[in-house]
Write a protein that holds these residues in place. Structure first.
Motif, PDB file in Angstrom:
ATOM      1  N   PHE A  82       0.873  -0.963   0.029  1.00  0.00           N
ATOM      2  CA  PHE A  82      -0.048  -0.004   0.168  1.00  0.00           C
ATOM      3  C   PHE A  82       0.886   1.314   0.028  1.00  0.00           C
ATOM      4  O   PHE A  82       0.590   2.238  -0.497  1.00  0.00           O
ATOM      5  CB  PHE A  82      -0.965  -0.115   1.078  1.00  0.00           C
ATOM      6  N   ASP A  85       2.811   1.409  -3.491  1.00  0.00           N
ATOM      7  CA  ASP A  85       2.105   1.513  -5.018  1.00  0.00           C
ATOM      8  C   ASP A  85       0.965   2.690  -4.773  1.00  0.00           C
ATOM      9  O   ASP A  85       0.537   3.110  -5.815  1.00  0.00           O
ATOM     10  CB  ASP A  85       1.334   0.390  -5.110  1.00  0.00           C
ATOM     11  N   ASN A  86       0.468   2.871  -3.576  1.00  0.00           N
ATOM     12  CA  ASN A  86      -0.601   3.809  -3.214  1.00  0.00           C
ATOM     13  C   ASN A  86      -0.242   4.992  -2.538  1.00  0.00           C
ATOM     14  O   ASN A  86      -1.094   5.926  -2.226  1.00  0.00           O
ATOM     15  CB  ASN A  86      -1.790   3.059  -2.853  1.00  0.00           C
ATOM     16  N   GLU A 206     -10.063  -1.841  -5.963  1.00  0.00           N
ATOM     17  CA  GLU A 206      -8.719  -1.656  -6.655  1.00  0.00           C
ATOM     18  C   GLU A 206      -8.125  -2.805  -7.379  1.00  0.00           C
ATOM     19  O   GLU A 206      -6.911  -2.842  -7.532  1.00  0.00           O
ATOM     20  CB  GLU A 206      -7.772  -0.486  -6.104  1.00  0.00           C
ATOM     21  N   GLU A 209      -5.614  -2.727 -10.401  1.00  0.00           N
ATOM     22  CA  GLU A 209      -4.790  -1.421 -10.374  1.00  0.00           C
ATOM     23  C   GLU A 209      -3.598  -1.418 -11.332  1.00  0.00           C
ATOM     24  O   GLU A 209      -3.497  -0.731 -12.033  1.00  0.00           O
ATOM     25  CB  GLU A 209      -4.333  -1.604  -8.756  1.00  0.00           C
ATOM     26  N   HIS A 217      -2.289   5.056 -11.526  1.00  0.00           N
ATOM     27  CA  HIS A 217      -3.459   4.500 -10.673  1.00  0.00           C
ATOM     28  C   HIS A 217      -3.697   5.523  -9.399  1.00  0.00           C
ATOM     29  O   HIS A 217      -2.695   5.841  -8.824  1.00  0.00           O
ATOM     30  CB  HIS A 217      -3.170   3.404  -9.990  1.00  0.00           C
ATOM     31  N   SER A 219      -5.870   6.166  -6.009  1.00  0.00           N
ATOM     32  CA  SER A 219      -6.662   5.730  -4.578  1.00  0.00           C
ATOM     33  C   SER A 219      -7.387   6.726  -4.040  1.00  0.00           C
ATOM     34  O   SER A 219      -6.824   7.854  -3.650  1.00  0.00           O
ATOM     35  CB  SER A 219      -5.677   5.231  -3.679  1.00  0.00           C
ATOM     36  N   ALA A 222      -5.951   7.977  -0.474  1.00  0.00           N
ATOM     37  CA  ALA A 222      -4.650   8.735  -0.579  1.00  0.00           C
ATOM     38  C   ALA A 222      -5.064  10.179  -0.282  1.00  0.00           C
ATOM     39  O   ALA A 222      -4.160  10.814  -0.064  1.00  0.00           O
ATOM     40  CB  ALA A 222      -3.874   8.652  -1.834  1.00  0.00           C
ATOM     41  N   THR A 232      -9.954   0.509   1.155  1.00  0.00           N
ATOM     42  CA  THR A 232      -9.491   0.205  -0.057  1.00  0.00           C
ATOM     43  C   THR A 232      -9.458  -1.556  -0.221  1.00  0.00           C
ATOM     44  O   THR A 232      -8.940  -1.911   0.710  1.00  0.00           O
ATOM     45  CB  THR A 232      -7.940   0.614  -0.335  1.00  0.00           C
ATOM     46  N   ASN A 234      -8.442  -4.909  -2.122  1.00  0.00           N
ATOM     47  CA  ASN A 234      -7.446  -5.361  -3.344  1.00  0.00           C
ATOM     48  C   ASN A 234      -7.413  -6.876  -3.408  1.00  0.00           C
ATOM     49  O   ASN A 234      -7.943  -7.412  -2.443  1.00  0.00           O
ATOM     50  CB  ASN A 234      -6.191  -4.703  -3.395  1.00  0.00           C
TER      51      ASN A 234
END
Ligand code: PMP
Ligand code: GLU
Length: 395
Positions: A82, A85-86, A206, A209, A217, A219, A222, A232, A234
């Motif tokens: 997380f 990537d986010n 997501e 994603e 991408h 979120s 975020a 979130t 996934n």
């Protein structure tokens, strides 16, 4: 309807994606030549590094019940993912690992919804959102879109759908079934509406994603002002081709994660232990390791869009992610094809299955009665053959 069964299940629809896949499988087993483009399931094998981690876990004697919400080191791998990537910061008490993202979503509906709570679903939406909400007592409220706006909702449409009963909104980006991807700017505009209604919880799915052809991408969680009210969702089904291994997860407010943990503890316990161990390795590796699959999906998107453009009556947008096209086929409504009346997308999908031997899914199940969903998570040969067959039966 069977009066011996509960109202809950009697009123539930069967998952249209799984039903079509089952029908296609049945016809295939009966010797019919069927090309299955109904299921959103990558045709790649699982990456070797993930397989090896699972084999190692068996040799290491992982066999017993895991913690209900997932192994501690898997939760740490999810936290790192997380962050990487986010740009999302979670602590272990905010993470719950489940038996697929489908269970993550079902947990969320069960722990958040009371009878009569409204659930906003930007349409088209993934089939199961509506029934997962309904079975928990919620009332799905569709927010319609159209192919002209790339199947995305506007802030105005969102605000118009909100009522005092609105409890949550569920959306996917990249979207199943439209392939649409909300940019950070577009999400921010939706967030600007949502911050005026602090009781609404957002479920941001997501799972696609990494299958994103525009590259960035975004979120919802975020955004600082949305973090405390966004969950979130996934999982590893799509990006790692691990659909049958059944691992999904959430990151979100601690009170929601604790409630999901409690719910899951009474229903299924922790997810499969070997699949959890393999997921640690999957998530610890950089997304560049699975880029070859994303590149292949991008090529297939080009292929299928090109072939569809040669078939009259198929209106498509250009999907920016996931592995589906969602053409508007309403041109065929009211027409008779090979002595079959086509009045709905369901009639059309059935016609394609019976006459062309191609399995797709009706858009009705996704909240858009003018479209059908075609999955291009299939080989180039299958895509080419399927489009050739469709073109032929429609001539
Ligand atoms: N969300 C979306 C948008 C999906 O397409 C799917 C389909 N697999 C899921 C959630 C559930 O995924 P899984 O249960 O395989 O993790
Ligand atoms: N999510 C995939 C799909 O939409 C898999 C089937 C399902 O779980 O619905 O086709």
């Amino acid at each position: 309807m069977n009066p011996k069964l509960s109202h809950r299940v009697n009123e539930m629809s069967t998952s249209a994606t799984l039903a079509m896949a089952a029908k296609a499988r049945e016809l295939k087993e009966a010797g019919k030549d069927i090309i299955g483009l109904s299921l959103g399931e990558p045709d790649f094998t699982i990456p070797d590094f993930v397989k090896e981690a699972a084999i190692q876990a068996i040799h290491d004697d992982f066999h017993s019940y895991s913690p209900v919400d997932g192994y501690g080191d898997l939760k740490q791998a999810i936290i790192n993912k997380f962050k990487r990537d986010n740009h999302l910061n979670y602590n272990p008490a905010q993470i719950v690992v489940s038996t697929g993202a489908k269970q993550s979503l079902a947990n969320l509906a069960q722990v958040l919804l009371n009878e009569g709570d409204e659930v906003l679903l930007p349409a088209p939406y993934w089939v199961s959102y509506a029934d997962i909400s309904k079975v928990a007592g919620g009332i799905p409220i569709e927010i319609p879109t159209s192919i002209e706006t790339d199947f995305k909702i506007t802030p105005e449409a969102l605000e118009a759908a909100i009522t005092p009963k609105t409890k949550m909104m569920i959306y996917s980006s990249p979207c199943n079934p439209s392939g649409s991807v909300y940019s950070e700017k577009e999400l921010r505009a939706l967030a600007d509406v949502l911050i005026k209604y602090p009781d609404i919880i957002v479920i941001s799915d997501e799972i696609y994603e990494h299958i994103n052809f525009v590259g960035t991408h975004a979120s919802m969680a975020a955004f600082e002002d949305m973090y405390d009210r966004t969950v979130t969702v996934n999982g590893v089904s799509k990006a790692y081709s691990m659909t049958g291994w059944r691992i999904g997860y959430i990151g979100g407010p601690e009170y929601i994660a604790r409630a999901c943990n409690k719910m899951q503890g009474q229903v299924t316990s922790g997810a499969n232990c070997i699949a959890q161990r393999a997921t640690i390795t999957a998530l610890e590796n950089p997304p560049s390791k699975i880029k070859y699959m994303v590149d292949a999906f991008k090529e297939r998107r080009k292929l299928i869009l090109g072939l569809l453009s040669e078939i009259p009556g198929f209106k498509t947008n250009e999907p920016e992610g996931a592995f589906y096209v969602f053409p508007d086929i309403s041109y065929y409504f009211g027409k008779t094809l090979k002595e079959k009346n086509i009045n709905t997308a369901g009639d059309f999908a059935l016609f394609l299955l019976e006459e062309a031997g191609v399995a797709t899914v009706t858009g009705e199940a996704f909240g858009d009665p003018n479209c059908i969903r075609i999955s291009y998570a299939a080989s180039e040969k299958d895509i080419k053959d399927a489009m050739k067959r469709i073109k032929k039966v429609l001539e």
